[in-house]
Design a protein around this motif. Structure first.
Motif, PDB file in Angstrom:
ATOM      1  N   PRO A  14       0.655  -0.981  -0.059  1.00 38.06           N
ATOM      2  CA  PRO A  14      -0.104   0.316  -0.078  1.00 38.06           C
ATOM      3  C   PRO A  14       1.343   1.189   0.152  1.00 38.06           C
ATOM      4  O   PRO A  14       1.740   0.802   0.678  1.00 38.06           O
ATOM      5  CB  PRO A  14      -1.259  -0.322   1.320  1.00 38.06           C
ATOM      6  CG  PRO A  14      -0.177  -0.780   2.166  1.00 38.06           C
ATOM      7  CD  PRO A  14       0.760  -1.762   1.379  1.00 38.06           C
ATOM      8  N   THR A  15       0.302   2.454  -1.026  1.00 36.39           N
ATOM      9  CA  THR A  15       0.940   3.495  -0.701  1.00 36.39           C
ATOM     10  C   THR A  15       0.160   4.331   0.886  1.00 36.39           C
ATOM     11  O   THR A  15       1.255   4.824   0.873  1.00 36.39           O
ATOM     12  CB  THR A  15       0.372   3.924  -1.892  1.00 36.39           C
ATOM     13  OG1 THR A  15      -0.309   4.520  -2.105  1.00 36.39           O
ATOM     14  CG2 THR A  15       1.220   3.533  -3.523  1.00 36.39           C
ATOM     15  N   ASP A  16      -0.690   4.264   1.116  1.00 35.28           N
ATOM     16  CA  ASP A  16      -1.066   5.358   2.251  1.00 35.28           C
ATOM     17  C   ASP A  16      -1.275   3.708   3.232  1.00 35.28           C
ATOM     18  O   ASP A  16      -2.024   3.541   3.414  1.00 35.28           O
ATOM     19  CB  ASP A  16      -1.818   5.689   1.442  1.00 35.28           C
ATOM     20  CG  ASP A  16      -2.486   6.373   2.626  1.00 35.28           C
ATOM     21  OD1 ASP A  16      -2.000   7.471   4.158  1.00 35.28           O
ATOM     22  OD2 ASP A  16      -4.699   6.575   2.924  1.00 35.28           O
ATOM     23  N   THR A  71     -10.768   0.447  12.692  1.00 41.65           N
ATOM     24  CA  THR A  71     -12.027   0.963  12.921  1.00 41.65           C
ATOM     25  C   THR A  71     -12.925  -0.258  12.419  1.00 41.65           C
ATOM     26  O   THR A  71     -13.769  -0.281  12.754  1.00 41.65           O
ATOM     27  CB  THR A  71     -12.242   1.940  10.872  1.00 41.65           C
ATOM     28  OG1 THR A  71     -11.561   3.295  11.049  1.00 41.65           O
ATOM     29  CG2 THR A  71     -14.423   1.851  11.003  1.00 41.65           C
ATOM     30  N   SER A 128      -5.984   2.767   9.660  1.00 41.17           N
ATOM     31  CA  SER A 128      -6.767   3.448  10.621  1.00 41.17           C
ATOM     32  C   SER A 128      -8.459   2.753   9.527  1.00 41.17           C
ATOM     33  O   SER A 128      -8.547   2.110  10.189  1.00 41.17           O
ATOM     34  CB  SER A 128      -6.874   4.903   9.781  1.00 41.17           C
ATOM     35  OG  SER A 128      -7.215   4.880   8.641  1.00 41.17           O
ATOM     36  N   ASN A 129      -8.456   2.277   8.690  1.00 39.36           N
ATOM     37  CA  ASN A 129      -9.057   1.325   7.722  1.00 39.36           C
ATOM     38  C   ASN A 129      -9.397   0.074   8.714  1.00 39.36           C
ATOM     39  O   ASN A 129     -10.105  -0.302   9.349  1.00 39.36           O
ATOM     40  CB  ASN A 129      -9.093   1.158   6.614  1.00 39.36           C
ATOM     41  CG  ASN A 129     -10.254   0.096   5.863  1.00 39.36           C
ATOM     42  OD1 ASN A 129     -10.947  -0.044   6.483  1.00 39.36           O
ATOM     43  ND2 ASN A 129      -9.711  -0.633   4.856  1.00 39.36           N
ATOM     44  N   GLU A 137      -0.902   4.579   7.061  1.00 36.72           N
ATOM     45  CA  GLU A 137      -1.789   5.305   7.746  1.00 36.72           C
ATOM     46  C   GLU A 137      -2.865   5.403   7.495  1.00 36.72           C
ATOM     47  O   GLU A 137      -3.937   4.476   8.185  1.00 36.72           O
ATOM     48  CB  GLU A 137      -1.771   6.569   7.917  1.00 36.72           C
ATOM     49  CG  GLU A 137      -0.251   7.039   9.000  1.00 36.72           C
ATOM     50  CD  GLU A 137      -0.786   8.789   8.996  1.00 36.72           C
ATOM     51  OE1 GLU A 137      -0.939   9.074   9.229  1.00 36.72           O
ATOM     52  OE2 GLU A 137       1.288   9.127   9.411  1.00 36.72           O
ATOM     53  N   GLY A 138      -3.405   5.824   6.177  1.00 35.45           N
ATOM     54  CA  GLY A 138      -4.995   5.172   5.854  1.00 35.45           C
ATOM     55  C   GLY A 138      -5.439   3.570   5.539  1.00 35.45           C
ATOM     56  O   GLY A 138      -6.492   3.038   6.036  1.00 35.45           O
ATOM     57  N   MET A 139      -4.580   2.858   5.724  1.00 31.38           N
ATOM     58  CA  MET A 139      -4.727   1.458   5.985  1.00 31.38           C
ATOM     59  C   MET A 139      -4.937   0.672   7.208  1.00 31.38           C
ATOM     60  O   MET A 139      -6.307   0.437   7.611  1.00 31.38           O
ATOM     61  CB  MET A 139      -4.227   0.782   4.665  1.00 31.38           C
ATOM     62  CG  MET A 139      -3.814  -0.678   5.233  1.00 31.38           C
ATOM     63  SD  MET A 139      -2.782  -1.769   4.180  1.00 31.38           S
ATOM     64  CE  MET A 139      -1.842  -1.818   5.557  1.00 31.38           C
TER      65      MET A 139
END
Length: 151
Positions: free
Chosen positions: A61-63, A73, A69-70, A65-67
């Motif tokens: 993954p490039t992101d 969640t 946080s997902n 932090e987004g991954m």
């Protein structure tokens, strides 16, 4: 003497120094190998390197932090659902225990009422016997009094 030292050095280098022969054999082997194989290994390694590079680009993954946080969640949602299921199970278990306790109390109450009824009947029977005995005794005393008393 100089010639003898040169001859001895030459003989020694020919007998003990095999580097020129080994280098020639290696070059010959590599040349034969490359001609027969046609650089297949090089092409295969290049293709594998290309596939690994493409896979890394697609898989990583490039992101991050987004991954993450997902993932957090989803983990929170899963934990919440698990807690709800546990609470429902606990409520059902407590309800079942409460119903069992209520049934047991009803049975105990019914037994208590039966015992009280039996004891009441015993007391009534003893009372009736006592009343009968007293009546008999009273009647006998009354007869005795009537015999002794002038009328």
């Amino acid at each position: 003497m100089d010639k003898i030292a040169k001859d001895v050095g030459d003989i020694q280098s020919r007998l003990l120094d095999h580097r020129p022969v080994i280098n020639a054999e290696i070059r010959y082997f590599v040349r034969e190998f490359e001609e027969k194989r046609g650089h297949r290994e090089s092409r295969l390694l290049e293709n594998l390197n290309k596939i690994v590079t493409e896979t890394n680009e697609q898989m990583l993954p490039t992101d991050l932090e987004g991954m993450l946080s997902n993932v957090f969640t989803r983990l929170d949602a899963a934990n919440h659902m698990a807690e709800r299921v546990q609470q429902r199970e606990l409520d059902a278990q407590q309800s079942t225990q409460l119903q069992g306790s209520m049934e047991r109390l009803k049975e105990e109450w019914a037994e208590f009422l039966k015992e009280q009824q039996r004891l009441k009947e015993e007391v009534d029977e003893e009372h009736a016997k006592a009343v009968g005995q007293l009546s008999t005794t009273y009647n006998e005393k009354k007869k005795d009094l009537t015999k002794f008393s002038p009328l």
